[in-house]
Design a protein around this motif. Structure first.
Motif, PDB file in Angstrom:
ATOM      1  N   ASP A  18     -93.324  59.865  17.957  1.00  0.00           N
ATOM      2  CA  ASP A  18     -93.048  61.505  17.512  1.00  0.00           C
ATOM      3  C   ASP A  18     -93.929  62.481  17.913  1.00  0.00           C
ATOM      4  OD1 ASP A  18     -90.612  61.132  16.019  1.00  0.00           O
ATOM      5  OD2 ASP A  18     -91.645  60.276  14.271  1.00  0.00           O
TER       6      ASP A  18
ATOM      7  N   ILE B  35     -86.772  65.800  17.728  1.00  0.00           N
ATOM      8  CA  ILE B  35     -86.418  64.689  16.744  1.00  0.00           C
ATOM      9  C   ILE B  35     -85.905  63.777  17.256  1.00  0.00           C
ATOM     10  CG2 ILE B  35     -85.035  64.298  14.892  1.00  0.00           C
ATOM     11  CD1 ILE B  35     -85.254  67.245  14.015  1.00  0.00           C
TER      12      ILE B  35
ATOM     13  N   ASN C  54     -82.766  57.206  15.043  1.00  0.00           N
ATOM     14  CA  ASN C  54     -82.618  55.717  15.145  1.00  0.00           C
ATOM     15  C   ASN C  54     -81.995  55.293  16.379  1.00  0.00           C
ATOM     16  OD1 ASN C  54     -84.184  54.767  13.156  1.00  0.00           O
ATOM     17  ND2 ASN C  54     -82.474  54.975  11.601  1.00  0.00           N
TER      18      ASN C  54
ATOM     19  N   ARG D  95     -84.426  55.985  19.538  1.00  0.00           N
ATOM     20  CA  ARG D  95     -85.415  55.519  19.368  1.00  0.00           C
ATOM     21  C   ARG D  95     -85.177  53.939  19.803  1.00  0.00           C
ATOM     22  NH1 ARG D  95     -89.668  56.579  16.431  1.00  0.00           N
ATOM     23  NH2 ARG D  95     -88.371  57.985  15.072  1.00  0.00           N
TER      24      ARG D  95
ATOM     25  N   ASP E 230    -100.487  55.923  -3.193  1.00  0.00           N
ATOM     26  CA  ASP E 230    -100.291  55.339  -1.725  1.00  0.00           C
ATOM     27  C   ASP E 230    -101.271  54.354  -1.523  1.00  0.00           C
ATOM     28  OD1 ASP E 230    -100.173  54.747   0.700  1.00  0.00           O
ATOM     29  OD2 ASP E 230    -100.206  56.907   1.528  1.00  0.00           O
TER      30      ASP E 230
ATOM     31  N   LYS F  18     -92.220  47.806   0.959  1.00  0.00           N
ATOM     32  CA  LYS F  18     -93.504  47.045   1.421  1.00  0.00           C
ATOM     33  C   LYS F  18     -92.865  45.539   1.894  1.00  0.00           C
ATOM     34  CE  LYS F  18     -97.664  48.587   0.065  1.00  0.00           C
ATOM     35  NZ  LYS F  18     -98.590  48.741  -0.972  1.00  0.00           N
TER      36      LYS F  18
ATOM     37  N   GLY G  99     -90.931  46.199   5.399  1.00  0.00           N
ATOM     38  CA  GLY G  99     -91.821  46.283   6.427  1.00  0.00           C
ATOM     39  C   GLY G  99     -92.474  45.037   6.830  1.00  0.00           C
TER      40      GLY G  99
ATOM     41  N   ALA H 144     -85.685  49.979  11.317  1.00  0.00           N
ATOM     42  CA  ALA H 144     -84.847  50.804  11.062  1.00  0.00           C
ATOM     43  C   ALA H 144     -83.765  50.754  12.163  1.00  0.00           C
ATOM     44  CB  ALA H 144     -85.368  52.095  10.950  1.00  0.00           C
ATOM     45  N   THR H 145     -84.229  50.404  13.584  1.00  0.00           N
ATOM     46  CA  THR H 145     -83.131  50.514  14.473  1.00  0.00           C
ATOM     47  C   THR H 145     -82.161  49.107  14.392  1.00  0.00           C
ATOM     48  OG1 THR H 145     -85.054  49.296  15.891  1.00  0.00           O
ATOM     49  CG2 THR H 145     -84.631  51.602  16.328  1.00  0.00           C
ATOM     50  N   ASP H 146     -82.449  48.249  13.743  1.00  0.00           N
ATOM     51  CA  ASP H 146     -81.867  47.123  13.692  1.00  0.00           C
ATOM     52  C   ASP H 146     -80.935  47.262  12.217  1.00  0.00           C
ATOM     53  OD1 ASP H 146     -82.972  46.041  15.851  1.00  0.00           O
ATOM     54  OD2 ASP H 146     -84.510  44.869  14.637  1.00  0.00           O
TER      55      ASP H 146
ATOM     56  N   PRO I 101     -81.019  49.983   9.371  1.00  0.00           N
ATOM     57  CA  PRO I 101     -81.490  51.222   8.729  1.00  0.00           C
ATOM     58  C   PRO I 101     -81.186  51.091   7.281  1.00  0.00           C
ATOM     59  CG  PRO I 101     -79.469  51.765   9.955  1.00  0.00           C
ATOM     60  CD  PRO I 101     -79.894  50.187  10.376  1.00  0.00           C
TER      61      PRO I 101
ATOM     62  N   MET J  16     -96.208  56.072  -1.373  1.00  0.00           N
ATOM     63  CA  MET J  16     -96.315  54.837  -0.596  1.00  0.00           C
ATOM     64  C   MET J  16     -96.797  55.202   0.892  1.00  0.00           C
ATOM     65  SD  MET J  16     -92.220  53.747  -0.642  1.00  0.00           S
ATOM     66  CE  MET J  16     -91.252  54.834  -1.778  1.00  0.00           C
ATOM     67  N   ASP J  17     -97.195  53.833   1.547  1.00  0.00           N
ATOM     68  CA  ASP J  17     -97.284  54.196   2.948  1.00  0.00           C
ATOM     69  C   ASP J  17     -96.178  54.221   3.736  1.00  0.00           C
ATOM     70  OD1 ASP J  17     -98.535  53.784   5.343  1.00  0.00           O
ATOM     71  OD2 ASP J  17     -98.987  51.643   5.238  1.00  0.00           O
TER      72      ASP J  17
ATOM     73  N   VAL K 290     -90.707  54.197   9.009  1.00  0.00           N
ATOM     74  CA  VAL K 290     -90.313  55.212  10.085  1.00  0.00           C
ATOM     75  C   VAL K 290     -88.933  54.708  10.518  1.00  0.00           C
ATOM     76  CG1 VAL K 290     -90.427  56.078  12.315  1.00  0.00           C
ATOM     77  CG2 VAL K 290     -92.321  55.846  10.936  1.00  0.00           C
ATOM     78  N   GLY K 291     -87.947  55.857  10.408  1.00  0.00           N
ATOM     79  CA  GLY K 291     -86.773  55.649  10.734  1.00  0.00           C
ATOM     80  C   GLY K 291     -85.895  55.295   9.765  1.00  0.00           C
ATOM     81  N   HIS K 292     -86.288  54.783   8.445  1.00  0.00           N
ATOM     82  CA  HIS K 292     -85.288  54.788   7.463  1.00  0.00           C
ATOM     83  C   HIS K 292     -84.780  56.086   7.015  1.00  0.00           C
ATOM     84  CE1 HIS K 292     -85.318  50.173   7.479  1.00  0.00           C
ATOM     85  NE2 HIS K 292     -86.647  50.401   7.449  1.00  0.00           N
ATOM     86  N   LEU K 293     -83.780  55.898   6.213  1.00  0.00           N
ATOM     87  CA  LEU K 293     -82.973  57.299   6.074  1.00  0.00           C
ATOM     88  C   LEU K 293     -83.043  57.539   4.498  1.00  0.00           C
ATOM     89  CD1 LEU K 293     -80.328  55.851   8.323  1.00  0.00           C
ATOM     90  CD2 LEU K 293     -81.076  57.897   8.755  1.00  0.00           C
TER      91      LEU K 293
ATOM     92  N   GLU L  14     -84.640  61.205   8.532  1.00  0.00           N
ATOM     93  CA  GLU L  14     -85.181  60.036   8.898  1.00  0.00           C
ATOM     94  C   GLU L  14     -86.704  60.195   8.451  1.00  0.00           C
ATOM     95  OE1 GLU L  14     -84.632  58.556  12.966  1.00  0.00           O
ATOM     96  OE2 GLU L  14     -82.443  58.341  12.706  1.00  0.00           O
TER      97      GLU L  14
ATOM     98  N   ARG M 225     -90.517  59.932   8.642  1.00  0.00           N
ATOM     99  CA  ARG M 225     -91.685  60.184   9.585  1.00  0.00           C
ATOM    100  C   ARG M 225     -92.878  59.307   8.996  1.00  0.00           C
ATOM    101  NH1 ARG M 225     -91.123  66.176  10.683  1.00  0.00           N
ATOM    102  NH2 ARG M 225     -93.337  66.375   9.569  1.00  0.00           N
TER     103      ARG M 225
ATOM    104  N   ASN N  82     -87.461  63.836   9.324  1.00  0.00           N
ATOM    105  CA  ASN N  82     -86.914  64.600  10.414  1.00  0.00           C
ATOM    106  C   ASN N  82     -85.285  64.791   9.929  1.00  0.00           C
ATOM    107  OD1 ASN N  82     -88.786  65.164  12.039  1.00  0.00           O
ATOM    108  ND2 ASN N  82     -88.613  62.896  13.093  1.00  0.00           N
TER     109      ASN N  82
END
Lengths: 533, 418, 366
Positions: free
Chosen positions: A65, A102, A105, A108, A360, B248, B251, B257-259, B261, B275-276, B281-284, B383, B385, B391
């Motif tokens: 990104d 942007i 997925n 990406r 967090d 958690k 992850g 997320a690419t496999d 989502p 949360m961390d 990243v990429g989850h929606l 999505e 970030r 995003n």
């Protein structure tokens, strides 16, 4: 497919190691700034076919990104500095009007595919190994020529095997029977669930016709399926046993502190969950401190948090003991009410000082990810380490109880307070320290919980009932019983869950505890002896 | 004798307390007197995690309106109460706001059950409630304005996106939720919708976990197993705290997320701040507003909130999200309606609300539907970030009218109006 | 002399009578018979709030019977309360008839689960009398079964407290499930009528309110009768020294079982009265925290005093209602501190404080 042509092209370029010195076509690149995802995917393909430091830089920036555009010009942002994407020339600080590109997925996925295409021919063995594994786990038909190229050249046996499997996973859908047969024969060694589905599909009859016409291939497929299924089911069984043990270790960590305060000292501490919370917030606090003061050692904040969480929770515990619990010894039920009041105060205190929301707490890198036993069966590091940690805490605790003077005094005071006092044991101090120890161990549990679950004001409430169940089931005053009860409950709960769903599993476990207590009112491990009212 | 009288006096204390509770009524306000409005969000208990930020955003909006001259020159005087995540207490507090404090309007509630609990009270006393959270629909009350999304303004566009080329062309759907009415309803609607799109029964799984569930090992393993059968996506209606352990686990078990989502309907910026976000990243998520929207109104809104949090030293995260925007929009629309009606009387405001428009932070001009008490809202897919923002990867070109009665549920035909 | 206040001296009777008249006659008249804009008017808020608190008072009284007089601290009384509420709630749900949003013959949440017919346990719940029977029987039978096994195994003290907590927790999870057939997390709401009368009509509300008051009064008198009887004295003996009572030839199981079941039934009745007044019953009533709170009301008021728990329930809940409005951010501090102070300094609760004060005063006079 044009894609394979692109890959071929890329390979040729890589093999000839022609340095593609020319800067990237800015016109092509500028399409990345548009809103059209199809066009963006085309650009990624263009980049994949032009292996160069610039292309790799752009793709890596997209993956992170870090690709921006400013009035149609593409910038790679590193820190607060901008670099021109087409030429990699430094442009100074990032302009305010720059907007991030942007990457969704789909894009990406394409970016990562292209990046691993570069890596399959890397001179670094580890990079190649990882690329080969990626290809094995997610083989795509268009990758076939590429895989075959790499196969011809690869010398490392492990990578070779991975590539062979990837090739077979693609050729299983080939129209050539011999190719299919060869593929199916190899595929007995795959763990890819999608490939397994394809093998199983071969044996399905449709209108009296098998999906796979050739009986030879079908027989081979049957054979392959058998060995895959055996392996996968073994791995899954191991994983579900692990998940049971892991849940058990979490329960154990949550309950160990209680095993001292309640089990040994007989204090019903309803604020036990809040001591876990204190430990978890201490972890959060230490994390924040590391972020600002020692960012380069951030990964070790969890270790630094252990003593701090222990001391924080122990401190809160000792204050509680001195101010409240001390006055209530011998009145266990009243202790329950007073500590409930304390728990309300601690929760609200957390809410007022840290906010009502969760905070967090991140996993450091050594607590992220996991060991993949076979494809898609992963044992996460945080759980493995927590399992080990719970055992370490257990050893620490039993050492304290059985080998130190404090432990001796504690046991003496619980067994016969008057006699211990008469022999000069400072019973009051021992009580405070013992309660502090139990609270501190709860604090350690809080550190562990912060790594797998949420950290918020209410977090302790979710563990209080479970903790009491574990201690009661194990037998009050029996640390060993607590261990067996926690691990047993964890495993039973997980076995039931995979069979009946999470809700029913939990209900069944609770009912089981109720029935069990009827049968053995003193828990799994009862102290032997005559009871006196 | 004296002794007896003292005892008697002591016992009388209770009676006095009782009558004190009953009395204490105020005469009605004069023209320039403040308008009382109620804020009914849990500040303690399990829901405080979500609701306390809404209370603060409401107070901020009142302050903003008061600073610009109030409503028809009258100041807004908020009455904040804490229903403590206790559903019967919600009903009691609603009754108190309406009968004792005589508020003109109430902004509040989050969970469906809290709304269901106060609904009969609002209907009986003819009060007015603005409800700011996305919900399951299947309800329409004269006394409620719904400023959150109905299922067709969130769930259905989200699934359509997932099935599209850009969304990954999902074929299999793992519907995962906390076991209560919102996930159940949403999944029921989605199941019917997916069937109408030709998705086979075997390609849909529904799984529910209890409230506060914290161990997602088995479920994540099952998602992986299920994903072996084709392009899979997870639709998550997991509520509140459980999201942290779920993500958690996701992850750490390497589900990318690419496999596979994960599309969440209850995770917004405020939740992500706790949360961390890096492994996510990429989850929606699907909402009607994201903080990252670049519109002048939104930039001002975000700045106002950040300043407010700083000024008041609040513990809320300085990020904005969809329910906060919905609260903000609701309060402003109510103000406009009061000014249009020249009265804060419920019946007049209700009429004036129909067709009210407001330039919202989402960058769209939202309109209150003329009949069904729901906002016309845009739908956005975001999505995650690494910095905990979203995003926006897709959004509707225009706003969409709400269908509180989902056409995918039998027996709802011809129920679109109030 | 010290025990007189427990079983009501003349002045306590007098105060109770006045209070009963005030609550059961004066307030309803002020609610129904006075103009809404008059300053004497008592709002529906006050009526429902006092009604609700009286239900809690019955519950606290039920808790006092088992905890104060038999030494059994239940951390699961919420389950009996909720079961009574659910039993009556079923009748109220059936009373909605086809007026729900789906105009179906089954409650709305069943339409939602695609259930076309009522499950077996809903049969007959449209009859008022049958649902009243359920209100008594369901909590009663559960308590009987649970108590039989628990007391037979001689589980007591903390162990018993913990397994009652497990009981209510398990029940809560069960009722949270939508498939269980009780509306899941939402439970039952949006009631329309009871015995044909609109549930929101002031008259109906006042009738239920007065009924609650009468039940509270009845429960108090019943409690007094029991604890002053021979049975009550054996029970107190069991509480104080169970083994000795056994050696005297009594079987503690049946004694404990009776009071335990009676307490559960009383809690169930309280729940049934509670539901139409607050308008909702849902599984969170069974959460362990709620049950602990019941114990706290009892402790605050003073155990084994009958009147005390009622005072405790009133005081804690009135404080809660007041503080959640006046100090929404800080009320939990007050509540928490109250519990600590009471347990530390007022082991006999408010009643203990009152009697200590009285002793001091009379001592001064002597």
């Amino acid at each position: 497919m044009t894609r394979s042509a692109i890959y071929l092209c890329c390979i040729v370029l890589a093999l000839l190691s022609l340095p593609a010195r020319a800067a990237l076509d800015a016109g092509q690149l500028s399409k990345l700034a548009a809103d059209d995802n199809d066009a963006k995917v085309a650009v990624v393909k263009y980049l994949a076919s032009h292996p160069s430091p610039e292309a790799e830089a752009v793709l890596t920036a997209m993956d992170n990104d870090a690709l921006y555009q400013n009035q149609g010009r593409l910038l790679i942002v590193r820190g607060d500095q901008a670099i021109d994407a087409a030429t990699l020339q430094a442009l100074g600080p990032v302009p305010d009007s720059a907007e991030s590109i942007i990457v969704n997925n789909r894009l990406r996925g394409a970016v990562q595919g292209a990046l691993s295409a570069f890596k399959l021919f890397s001179s670094d063995l580890a990079t190649r190994l990882k690329a080969a594994r990626d290809v094995k786990q997610d083989p795509r038909p268009e990758q076939l020529p590429l895989i075959q190229q790499a196969l011809a050249k690869e010398t490392n046996a492990e990578i070779h095997q991975d590539l062979l499997l990837a090739q077979a996973s693609i050729q299983i859908s080939s129209s050539n029977e011999a190719e299919r047969l060869a593929a199916v024969k190899i595929l007995g060694a795959t763990n890819n669930p999608e490939v397994r589905t394809k093998l199983a599909d071969m044996l399905i009859q449709n209108n009296g016709q098998y999906n796979e016409a050739s009986p030879v291939v079908r027989a081979a497929a049957q054979q392959a399926l058998k060995s895959i299924d055996l392996r996968i089911s073994l791995a899954r069984a191991a994983a579900s046993l692990f998940s049971g043990l892991s849940l058990g270790s979490v329960l154990l960590l949550a309950a160990l502190g209680l095993a001292i305060t309640y089990g040994v000292m007989g204090v019903i501490n309803m604020a036990h969950g809040e001591l876990l919370m204190v430990g978890a917030y201490a972890t959060y606090f230490v994390q924040g401190w590391f972020k600002t003061h020692l960012p380069q050692h951030f990964d070790w904040y969890v270790l630094a948090a252990l003593p701090i969480a222990f001391l924080a929770a122990a401190g809160v515990g000792m204050v509680m003991e001195r101010l409240v619990i001390r006055r209530l010894y011998g009145r266990p039920l009243e202790t329950l009410l007073a500590t409930w009041g304390i728990s309300l105060i601690l929760i609200q205190l957390a809410r007022v000082s840290f906010g009502a929301q969760n905070v967090d707490v991140a996993n450091p890198s050594w607590l992220s990810g996991g060991i993949e036993i076979i494809q898609d069966v992963v044992l996460p590091w945080n759980r493995i380490i927590i399992l080990g940690f719970s055992m370490a805490v257990l050893v620490f605790m039993s050492f304290l109880l059985s080998r130190t003077r404090l432990g001796l005094f504690m046991r003496a005071v619980t067994q016969n307070r008057a006699m211990a006092g008469a022999l000069g044991v400072p019973t009051g101090t021992v009580d405070t320290l013992a309660f502090g120890l139990g609270a501190g161990i709860a604090g350690l549990g809080g550190v562990a919980l912060s790594q797998i679950s949420n950290v918020g004001p209410d977090m302790g409430q979710g563990y209080i009932v479970d903790s009491f169940m574990v201690v009661v089931l194990g037998g009050v005053g029996q640390i060993a019983g607590t261990v067996y009860a926690a691990l047993g409950l964890g495993i039973v709960n997980k076995l039931l869950e995979s069979w009946s769903g999470a809700v029913i599993a939990k209900i069944v476990v609770l009912v089981f505890i109720i029935l069990f207590i009827q049968k053995r009112p003193q828990g799994l491990f009862a102290l032997k002896g005559r009871s006196v009212d | 004798m004296d002794n007896q009288r003292r005892k008697f006096l002591g016992t009388m204390g209770a009676i006095t307390a009782g009558t004190l509770l009953a009395g204490n009524r105020f005469a009605f306000a004069a023209d320039k007197s403040p308008i009382k409005v109620g804020v009914l969000h849990s500040l303690s208990g399990t829901m405080a995690i979500s609701e306390s930020a809404l209370k603060d955003v409401a107070l901020m909006t009142f302050e903003q309106i008061n600073a610009s001259g109030g409503v028809m020159g009258r100041m807004i005087e908020p009455v904040v109460v804490d229903p403590a995540s206790n559903w019967p207490l919600f009903a009691e507090k609603a009754r108190q706001l309406l009968t004792k404090d005589k508020v003109a309007v109430v902004f509040g509630c989050w969970t469906s059950v809290s709304r269901k609990s106060v609904l009969p009270v609002f209907e009986e006393l003819n009060g007015l409630l603005f409800y700011p959270v996305q919900y399951e629909g299947e309800e329409l009350s004269q006394n409620v304005f719904y400023t959150g999304a109905a299922p067709n303004q969130q769930a259905i566009p989200a699934v359509e996106y997932l099935m599209s080329k850009d969304g990954g062309g999902a074929k299999r759907f793992f519907l995962l939720g906390t076991d209560y009415v919102y996930p159940r309803t949403t999944n029921k609607i989605l199941r019917a919708f997916l069937k109408s799109k030709g998705v086979k029964e075997a390609d849909i799984v529904e799984v529910y976990t209890p409230f506060g569930h914290s161990d997602y090992q088995t479920i994540v393993a099952n998602i992986k197993k299920f994903a072996g059968g084709g392009k899979t996506t997870v639709i998550s209606t997991i509520n509140g705290d459980s999201n942290v352990p779920f993500y958690k686990e996701l992850g750490n078990q390497g589900l990318k997320a690419t496999d596979v989502p994960v599309m969440a309907f209850s995770v917004a910026e405020q939740e992500l701040a706790g949360m961390d976000a890096k492994p996510l990243v990429g989850h929606l998520a699907a909402w009607n507003y994201f903080e990252s929207v670049k519109s002048p109104v939104n930039i001002a809104f975000v700045k106002m909130w950040k300043d407010y949090v700083k000024k008041k030293g609040l513990k809320d995260f300085p990020v904005t999200d969809d329910p906060m925007e919905a609260t903000y929009v609701g309060i402003h629309m109510w103000k406009q309606a009061v000014e249009k009606a020249h009265s804060d009387a419920v019946d007049k405001v209700r009429i004036a609300m129909a067709g009210q428009t407001f330039k919202a932070p989402s960058g769209f001009t939202l309109e209150m539907d003329k009949t069904n008490h729901h906002l016309h809202k845009p739908v956005m897919i975001g999505e995650i970030r690494a910095d905990g923002q979203f995003n926006v990867v897709w959004k509707t070109p225009t706003t969409i009218r709400a269908q509180p009665w989902s056409p995918y549920i039998a027996g709802n035909e011809g129920k679109q109006k109030l | 002399m010290t025990t007189t206040y427990r079983y009501f001296s003349k002045s306590v009777w007098l105060a109770m009578g006045l209070l009963a008249i005030g609550l059961l006659v004066v307030l309803p008249i002020l609610h129904l018979g006075v103009d809404k804009h008059s300053s004497l008017y008592v709002s529906s808020y006050a009526i429902t709030l006092i009604g609700k608190i009286m239900c809690y008072a019955i519950l606290a009284l039920a808790m006092d019977l088992v905890w104060g007089y038999a030494g059994i601290l239940s951390l699961g009384h919420g389950v009996f309360f909720a079961l009574g509420g659910y039993a009556f709630g079923m009748y109220l749900m059936r009373g909605i008839g086809a007026d729900g949003v789906y105009h179906a013959n089954v409650p709305d949440f069943m339409v939602f689960l695609d259930w076309k017919t009522l499950p077996w346990f809903w049969h007959g719940t449209e009859h008022f009398a049958y649902s009243l029977l359920l209100v008594v029987l369901v909590p009663g039978l559960l308590a009987l079964m649970f108590g039989f096994f628990a007391f037979r195994s001689r589980i007591k003290g903390v162990y018993l407290s913990i397994i009652t907590q497990a009981l209510t927790f398990a029940a809560m999870l069960l009722f949270f499930r939508n498939e269980t057939g009780f509306g899941g997390n939402n439970g039952f709401t949006d009631f329309k009528r009871v015995l044909g009368y609109s549930i929101t009509a002031p008259e109906t509300r006042v009738a239920i309110y007065m009924l609650t008051g009468l039940v509270l009064l009845g429960a108090l008198l019943l409690g007094r009768y029991i604890v002053t009887s021979k049975y009550g004295r054996v029970l107190a003996a069991i509480r104080d020294a169970e083994s000795r009572v056994m050696f005297c030839g009594y079987n503690p199981v049946s004694y404990k079982l009776f009071i335990w079941t009676l307490s559960a039934v009383l809690s169930g009745i309280a729940g049934a009265l509670y539901v139409p007044q607050v308008g909702i019953i849902n599984p969170s009533e069974m959460s362990p925290a709620n049950s602990i709170e019941i114990a706290i009301w009892t402790a605050v008021g003073g155990r084994a005093t009958l009147i005390g728990p009622i005072l405790g329930a009133v005081l804690v809940n009135a404080a809660k209602s007041y503080l959640t409005v006046s100090f929404p951010d800080y009320w939990l501090f007050f509540l928490g501190a109250l519990f600590i102070v009471v347990t530390l300094y007022l082991p006999h609760g408010l009643m203990g404080l009152l009697s200590a004060l009285r002793r001091k005063i009379t001592g001064g006079w002597k």
